[in-house]
Design a protein around this motif. Structure first.
Motif, mmCIF file in Angstrom:
data_model
loop_
_atom_site.group_PDB
_atom_site.id
_atom_site.type_symbol
_atom_site.label_atom_id
_atom_site.label_comp_id
_atom_site.label_asym_id
_atom_site.label_seq_id
_atom_site.Cartn_x
_atom_site.Cartn_y
_atom_site.Cartn_z
ATOM 1 N N GLY A 124 9.215 -7.433 8.413
ATOM 2 C CA GLY A 124 8.660 -5.676 9.208
ATOM 3 C C GLY A 124 10.137 -6.057 10.063
ATOM 4 O O GLY A 124 10.859 -4.446 10.246
ATOM 5 N N HIS A 172 12.911 -5.025 7.888
ATOM 6 C CA HIS A 172 12.039 -3.818 7.246
ATOM 7 C C HIS A 172 12.067 -4.472 5.432
ATOM 8 O O HIS A 172 12.539 -3.957 4.183
ATOM 9 C CB HIS A 172 13.289 -3.081 7.352
ATOM 10 C CG HIS A 172 13.395 -2.190 8.584
ATOM 11 N ND1 HIS A 172 13.111 -1.649 9.015
ATOM 12 C CD2 HIS A 172 15.007 -3.063 9.326
ATOM 13 C CE1 HIS A 172 12.999 -1.313 10.922
ATOM 14 N NE2 HIS A 172 14.282 -1.955 10.583
ATOM 15 N N PRO A 174 9.824 -5.736 2.069
ATOM 16 C CA PRO A 174 8.598 -5.948 2.230
ATOM 17 C C PRO A 174 7.748 -7.050 2.056
ATOM 18 O O PRO A 174 8.465 -8.169 2.163
ATOM 19 C CB PRO A 174 8.271 -5.359 0.342
ATOM 20 C CG PRO A 174 9.977 -6.242 -0.176
ATOM 21 C CD PRO A 174 10.749 -5.875 1.582
ATOM 22 N N PRO A 200 1.538 -4.986 14.456
ATOM 23 C CA PRO A 200 1.681 -2.913 13.476
ATOM 24 C C PRO A 200 1.692 -2.119 14.893
ATOM 25 O O PRO A 200 2.634 -1.257 14.347
ATOM 26 C CB PRO A 200 0.270 -2.863 12.995
ATOM 27 C CG PRO A 200 -0.557 -4.433 12.442
ATOM 28 C CD PRO A 200 0.163 -5.115 13.497
ATOM 29 N N GLU A 204 4.237 0.495 12.363
ATOM 30 C CA GLU A 204 4.054 0.345 10.350
ATOM 31 C C GLU A 204 2.968 -0.818 9.795
ATOM 32 O O GLU A 204 2.983 -2.231 11.087
ATOM 33 C CB GLU A 204 5.080 0.388 9.768
ATOM 34 C CG GLU A 204 5.626 -1.249 9.368
ATOM 35 C CD GLU A 204 6.670 -1.446 8.641
ATOM 36 O OE1 GLU A 204 7.252 -0.378 8.548
ATOM 37 O OE2 GLU A 204 7.130 -2.263 7.624
ATOM 38 N N TRP A 228 0.504 -2.374 6.843
ATOM 39 C CA TRP A 228 0.279 -2.227 5.295
ATOM 40 C C TRP A 228 -1.089 -1.841 4.820
ATOM 41 O O TRP A 228 -1.961 -3.592 5.794
ATOM 42 C CB TRP A 228 1.007 -3.815 4.294
ATOM 43 C CG TRP A 228 2.677 -3.634 4.922
ATOM 44 C CD1 TRP A 228 3.253 -3.144 5.682
ATOM 45 C CD2 TRP A 228 3.696 -2.875 4.012
ATOM 46 N NE1 TRP A 228 4.839 -3.451 5.062
ATOM 47 C CE2 TRP A 228 4.404 -3.021 4.270
ATOM 48 C CE3 TRP A 228 3.433 -2.740 2.093
ATOM 49 C CZ2 TRP A 228 5.618 -2.538 3.223
ATOM 50 C CZ3 TRP A 228 4.714 -2.154 1.478
ATOM 51 C CH2 TRP A 228 5.298 -1.942 2.367
ATOM 52 N N ARG A 245 2.680 1.261 3.017
ATOM 53 C CA ARG A 245 3.241 1.239 3.677
ATOM 54 C C ARG A 245 3.277 2.425 4.921
ATOM 55 O O ARG A 245 3.021 3.827 4.374
ATOM 56 C CB ARG A 245 4.456 0.988 4.218
ATOM 57 C CG ARG A 245 4.994 0.684 5.877
ATOM 58 C CD ARG A 245 6.609 0.397 5.552
ATOM 59 N NE ARG A 245 7.522 1.771 5.550
ATOM 60 C CZ ARG A 245 7.898 3.028 6.076
ATOM 61 N NH1 ARG A 245 7.948 2.415 7.230
ATOM 62 N NH2 ARG A 245 8.665 3.631 5.509
ATOM 63 N N HIS A 282 2.909 4.138 8.879
ATOM 64 C CA HIS A 282 3.441 4.910 10.259
ATOM 65 C C HIS A 282 2.203 4.676 11.011
ATOM 66 O O HIS A 282 0.538 5.148 10.770
ATOM 67 C CB HIS A 282 3.635 6.496 10.240
ATOM 68 C CG HIS A 282 4.855 6.605 9.836
ATOM 69 N ND1 HIS A 282 5.830 5.453 9.771
ATOM 70 C CD2 HIS A 282 5.054 6.698 8.968
ATOM 71 C CE1 HIS A 282 7.027 5.530 9.201
ATOM 72 N NE2 HIS A 282 6.363 7.424 8.625
ATOM 73 N N CYS A 323 -4.738 6.549 5.505
ATOM 74 C CA CYS A 323 -4.964 5.225 4.961
ATOM 75 C C CYS A 323 -5.879 5.012 3.474
ATOM 76 O O CYS A 323 -5.569 5.670 2.560
ATOM 77 C CB CYS A 323 -4.861 4.224 5.660
ATOM 78 S SG CYS A 323 -6.348 3.421 6.454
ATOM 79 N N ASN A 359 1.626 10.616 7.762
ATOM 80 C CA ASN A 359 1.974 9.784 6.094
ATOM 81 C C ASN A 359 1.332 10.111 5.422
ATOM 82 O O ASN A 359 2.003 9.797 3.603
ATOM 83 C CB ASN A 359 0.250 8.193 6.682
ATOM 84 C CG ASN A 359 0.770 7.777 7.376
ATOM 85 O OD1 ASN A 359 1.790 7.183 7.554
ATOM 86 N ND2 ASN A 359 -0.141 7.065 8.649
ATOM 87 N N GLU A 393 4.992 11.561 4.168
ATOM 88 C CA GLU A 393 5.486 9.678 3.416
ATOM 89 C C GLU A 393 5.489 10.302 1.469
ATOM 90 O O GLU A 393 6.490 9.453 1.396
ATOM 91 C CB GLU A 393 5.383 9.055 4.226
ATOM 92 C CG GLU A 393 5.674 7.675 4.113
ATOM 93 C CD GLU A 393 7.235 7.321 5.051
ATOM 94 O OE1 GLU A 393 7.784 6.632 4.264
ATOM 95 O OE2 GLU A 393 7.467 8.623 5.335
#
Length: 292
Positions: free
Chosen positions: A42, A45, A47, A82, A87, A89, A94, A96, A137, A167, A170
Motif C-alpha cells: 500500500g 501504491h 496492488p 487502512p 484505502e 480493498w 480499492r 477510499h 463498498c 468512491n 472513483e
C-alpha cells in the motif's frame, strides 16, 4: 536499516516488528505477515496481487522512509492500517476510507463476487439498496459486479456519504449509484428493491467494551447499536418488507449478535450463509418470510 533493501525485506522485517509488538489484526488481514505485506504494498501504491517476481525489487530512499514511518505508526498508534493508508480493498476493488467510515471487511464481499447467486432472482436490471452504506463498498461493488443494476446507498451521516460519493466517482458510477442521507428508510423515495443488503451497527455495549484498541479508532456510530446490539437490525426487519419486490431478498450482517437475534425471533426462518474465506453472522430472508 541499511540491510533492508527489497520489498520482501521490508515485509519480513515489518511482520517481525508487528509480532513483537503484539498488534491485533482484523481490518483486512488476520496475521502479522499479511498485515506487513498490505502495508508495504500500500505504501508503494502497488496492488495486493503483485506478482512474486516483483518482491525482489529495491526501494528508493523516500520509499524506505515512508514504509518505516508507517510501520512505526502502526505500532505506536494501534491505528488500523487502512486508515494509515487512506484505502481499503474489498471484493477486489480499492476504496477510499477515513476515520468517518467503518473499514470494509464484510464477508458479504463473497456474495457480491458471485453476483449474489443463487439467491438473487435473475432480472434485467436489479434494483439494490445498501443500508448503512459507510464507504459505499457493498453497494458500489454490487454495481460493478452486476453492470445492469441500479443501486441506492443510504447512511445517516453526511460526512460518511461524502466518502461514499468519492468512491462512486472513483469508479464512474454516478449514473447507476445514488446516495441518500437517511435514517434507514425514512428519507428514501418509495422504491421497491430486488435486494436490500446491510452491514449495520450490531455491537452491544458489553462487546464494545471488550474490543481491541484498534477498533477504538472506528466510528462508534458504525459499530454500536444500543445495549444489546439489535436496535438497528430490529428496525430493518420491521420495515424492509415495504421496500422489497415480491421476490426480493434481505441480506444483513449481524456478527456475534446472531445468537441473540435467533433467541429474539425464534419463529423467523433465518438462512445463515456460509463463506469459503471465513466469516459468519450473515442472514438472508425473503420478502415472503418477512411478510409472514
Amino acid at each position: 536499516m541499511q540491510t533492508l533493501i527489497s520489498i520482501a525485506d521490508f515485509i519480513r522485517w515489518g511482520a517481525s516488528r508487528f509480532s513483537e509488538a503484539g498488534l491485533f489484526f482484523g481490518h483486512g488481514t488476520d496475521n502479522a505477515l499479511d498485515e506487513a505485506a498490505a502495508l508495504v504494498l500500500g505504501a508503494l501504491h502497488l496492488p495486493p496481487d503483485l506478482p512474486a517476481s516483483w518482491f525482489g525489487s529495491r526501494l528508493t530512499a523516500p520509499e524506505r522512509q515512508r514504509v518505516l514511518d508507517l510501520i512505526q505508526r502502526r505500532i505506536d498508534e494501534r491505528r488500523p492500517l487502512p486508515y494509515l493508508l487512506g484505502e481499503a480493498w474489498f471484493a477486489g476493488m480499492r476504496f477510499h476510507v477515513n476515520e468517518q467510515v467503518l473499514i470494509p471487511r464484510s464477508p458479504i464481499a463473497e456474495l457480491i463476487e458471485a453476483g449474489f447467486a443463487p439467491w438473487l432472482e435473475p432480472s434485467p436490471a436489479p434494483q439494490i439498496l445498501d443500508l448503512c452504506c459507510g464507504s459505499g463498498c457493498i453497494g458500489i461493488a454490487a454495481a460493478a459486479y452486476l453492470p445492469e443494476s441500479r443501486v441506492d446507498l443510504v447512511d445517516i451521516s453526511a460526512d460518511v456519504l461524502q466518502v461514499a460519493e468519492q468512491n462512486i466517482a472513483e469508479y464512474g458510477l454516478q449514473e447507476r449509484v445514488t446516495s441518500y442521507p437517511s435514517d434507514l428508510f425514512e428519507a428514501l423515495p418509495d422504491n421497491r428493491y430486488d435486494l436490500i443488503v446491510s452491514n449495520p451497527p450490531y455491537v452491544g455495549l458489553a462487546e464494545m467494551e471488550e474490543l481491541p484498541h484498534e477498533y477504538r479508532h472506528e466510528p462508534v456510530l458504525a459499530l454500536q447499536a444500543n445495549e444489546n446490539g439489535l436496535e438497528i437490525v430490529q428496525r430493518i426487519l420491521k420495515q424492509a418488507k415495504r421496500y422489497l419486490t415480491p421476490r426480493g431478498i434481505l441480506i444483513v450482517e449481524v456478527g456475534n449478535s446472531a445468537r441473540l437475534l435467533v433467541d429474539r425471533y425464534p419463529q423467523m426462518p433465518f438462512v445463515w450463509l456460509d463463506f469459503e474465506r471465513g466469516g459468519e453472522g450473515v442472514f438472508l430472508l425473503s420478502a415472503a418470510d418477512l411478510a409472514e
